[in-house]
Design a protein around this motif. Structure first.
Motif, mmCIF file in Angstrom:
data_model
loop_
_atom_site.group_PDB
_atom_site.id
_atom_site.type_symbol
_atom_site.label_atom_id
_atom_site.label_comp_id
_atom_site.label_asym_id
_atom_site.label_seq_id
_atom_site.Cartn_x
_atom_site.Cartn_y
_atom_site.Cartn_z
ATOM 1 N N GLY A 41 4.118 22.148 0.167
ATOM 2 C CA GLY A 41 2.988 22.897 -0.354
ATOM 3 C C GLY A 41 2.025 22.092 -1.199
ATOM 4 N N LYS A 42 2.137 20.769 -1.140
ATOM 5 C CA LYS A 42 1.273 19.915 -1.956
ATOM 6 C C LYS A 42 0.420 19.014 -1.081
ATOM 7 N N GLN A 43 -0.624 18.464 -1.695
ATOM 8 C CA GLN A 43 -1.447 17.494 -0.995
ATOM 9 C C GLN A 43 -0.792 16.117 -1.041
ATOM 10 N N ARG A 44 -1.161 15.295 -0.083
ATOM 11 C CA ARG A 44 -0.649 13.932 -0.086
ATOM 12 C C ARG A 44 -1.208 13.189 -1.288
ATOM 13 N N GLU A 45 -0.342 12.425 -1.969
ATOM 14 C CA GLU A 45 -0.761 11.703 -3.164
ATOM 15 C C GLU A 45 -0.256 10.272 -3.125
ATOM 16 N N LEU A 46 -0.998 9.394 -3.786
ATOM 17 C CA LEU A 46 -0.589 8.010 -3.895
ATOM 18 C C LEU A 46 0.601 7.901 -4.842
ATOM 19 N N VAL A 47 1.619 7.192 -4.431
ATOM 20 C CA VAL A 47 2.775 6.918 -5.277
ATOM 21 C C VAL A 47 2.644 5.529 -5.908
ATOM 22 N N ALA A 48 2.429 4.532 -5.058
ATOM 23 C CA ALA A 48 2.309 3.156 -5.547
ATOM 24 C C ALA A 48 1.621 2.327 -4.483
ATOM 25 N N ALA A 49 0.886 1.327 -4.922
ATOM 26 C CA ALA A 49 0.188 0.437 -4.007
ATOM 27 C C ALA A 49 0.243 -0.975 -4.543
ATOM 28 N N CYS A 50 0.090 -1.929 -3.624
ATOM 29 C CA CYS A 50 0.175 -3.337 -4.008
ATOM 30 C C CYS A 50 -0.801 -4.130 -3.146
ATOM 31 N N THR A 51 -1.619 -4.950 -3.788
ATOM 32 C CA THR A 51 -2.570 -5.767 -3.048
ATOM 33 C C THR A 51 -1.907 -7.040 -2.534
ATOM 34 N N SER A 52 -2.648 -7.803 -1.736
ATOM 35 C CA SER A 52 -2.150 -9.086 -1.252
ATOM 36 C C SER A 52 -1.907 -10.058 -2.398
ATOM 37 N N ALA A 53 -2.577 -9.828 -3.536
ATOM 38 C CA ALA A 53 -2.399 -10.669 -4.725
ATOM 39 C C ALA A 53 -1.315 -10.113 -5.634
ATOM 40 N N ASN A 54 -0.544 -9.138 -5.107
ATOM 41 C CA ASN A 54 0.555 -8.539 -5.866
ATOM 42 C C ASN A 54 0.098 -7.805 -7.122
ATOM 43 N N ILE A 55 -1.091 -7.258 -7.082
ATOM 44 C CA ILE A 55 -1.541 -6.363 -8.146
ATOM 45 C C ILE A 55 -1.070 -4.965 -7.767
ATOM 46 N N THR A 56 -0.382 -4.320 -8.696
ATOM 47 C CA THR A 56 0.232 -3.030 -8.384
ATOM 48 C C THR A 56 -0.444 -1.883 -9.130
ATOM 49 N N ASN A 57 -0.264 -0.692 -8.572
ATOM 50 C CA ASN A 57 -0.809 0.520 -9.151
ATOM 51 C C ASN A 57 0.190 1.635 -8.885
ATOM 52 N N TYR A 58 0.441 2.459 -9.911
ATOM 53 C CA TYR A 58 1.426 3.528 -9.791
ATOM 54 C C TYR A 58 0.841 4.871 -10.228
ATOM 55 N N ALA A 59 1.345 5.925 -9.618
ATOM 56 C CA ALA A 59 1.061 7.263 -10.121
ATOM 57 C C ALA A 59 1.755 7.410 -11.474
ATOM 58 N N ASP A 60 1.125 8.140 -12.376
ATOM 59 C CA ASP A 60 1.708 8.319 -13.706
ATOM 60 C C ASP A 60 3.110 8.925 -13.632
ATOM 61 N N SER A 61 3.322 9.789 -12.671
ATOM 62 C CA SER A 61 4.593 10.510 -12.584
ATOM 63 C C SER A 61 5.770 9.611 -12.205
ATOM 64 N N VAL A 62 5.497 8.401 -11.699
ATOM 65 C CA VAL A 62 6.598 7.531 -11.276
ATOM 66 C C VAL A 62 6.673 6.241 -12.087
ATOM 67 N N LYS A 63 5.739 6.026 -12.990
ATOM 68 C CA LYS A 63 5.755 4.802 -13.793
ATOM 69 C C LYS A 63 7.058 4.694 -14.570
ATOM 70 N N GLY A 64 7.632 3.502 -14.551
ATOM 71 C CA GLY A 64 8.886 3.268 -15.240
ATOM 72 C C GLY A 64 10.120 3.625 -14.427
ATOM 73 N N ARG A 65 9.928 4.309 -13.307
ATOM 74 C CA ARG A 65 11.055 4.685 -12.445
ATOM 75 C C ARG A 65 10.991 4.026 -11.070
ATOM 76 N N PHE A 66 9.802 3.875 -10.542
ATOM 77 C CA PHE A 66 9.612 3.290 -9.207
ATOM 78 C C PHE A 66 9.029 1.893 -9.339
ATOM 79 N N THR A 67 9.413 1.023 -8.407
ATOM 80 C CA THR A 67 8.869 -0.331 -8.366
ATOM 81 C C THR A 67 8.491 -0.674 -6.934
#
Length: 114
Positions: free
Chosen positions: A42-68
């Motif tokens: 029942g939810k929309q698709r959301e970004l969990v985590a992403a990583c660039t070719s330069a290994n720059i990462t981005n996380y959803a607030d809800s998973v920070k500290g738990r997902f890598t």
């Protein structure tokens, strides 16, 4: 065309861990971005985590500290280590790559029981 093959989903109890893997093949250009989205019931698709070719990462607030998220750039492979899983993490997880345009995997189910 680009193909994405995912693995690693499953059923786990709250507090447990899972590791998702995804390998991309086909016409892949660099630089590119790879990552994971999810869509819960029942939810929309959301970004969990992403990583660039330069290994720059981005996380959803809800998973920070738990997902890598990590990548093996040369093999076009991306991983998502998920620790301390919660029932609200239950969703279909989709591997994603942006290389000129977005491509998606077919999804892998992650179910976290309370």
């Amino acid at each position: 065309q680009v193909q994405l093959v995912e693995s690693g989903g499953g059923l786990v109890q709250a507090g447990g861990s899972l590791r998702l893997s995804c390998t991309a093949s086909g016409s892949i250009f660099r630089p590119n971005n790879m990552g994971w989205y999810r869509q819960g019931p029942g939810k929309q698709r959301e970004l969990v985590a992403a990583c660039t070719s330069a290994n720059i990462t981005n996380y959803a607030d809800s998973v920070k500290g738990r997902f890598t998220i990590t990548r093996t750039i040369a093999r076009n492979t991306v991983y998502l280590q998920m620790n301390d899983l919660k029932p609200e993490d239950t969703a279909v997880y989709y591997c994603w790559i942006f290389t000129g345009r977005s491509y998606w995997g077919q999804g892998t189910q992650v179910t976290v029981s309370s």
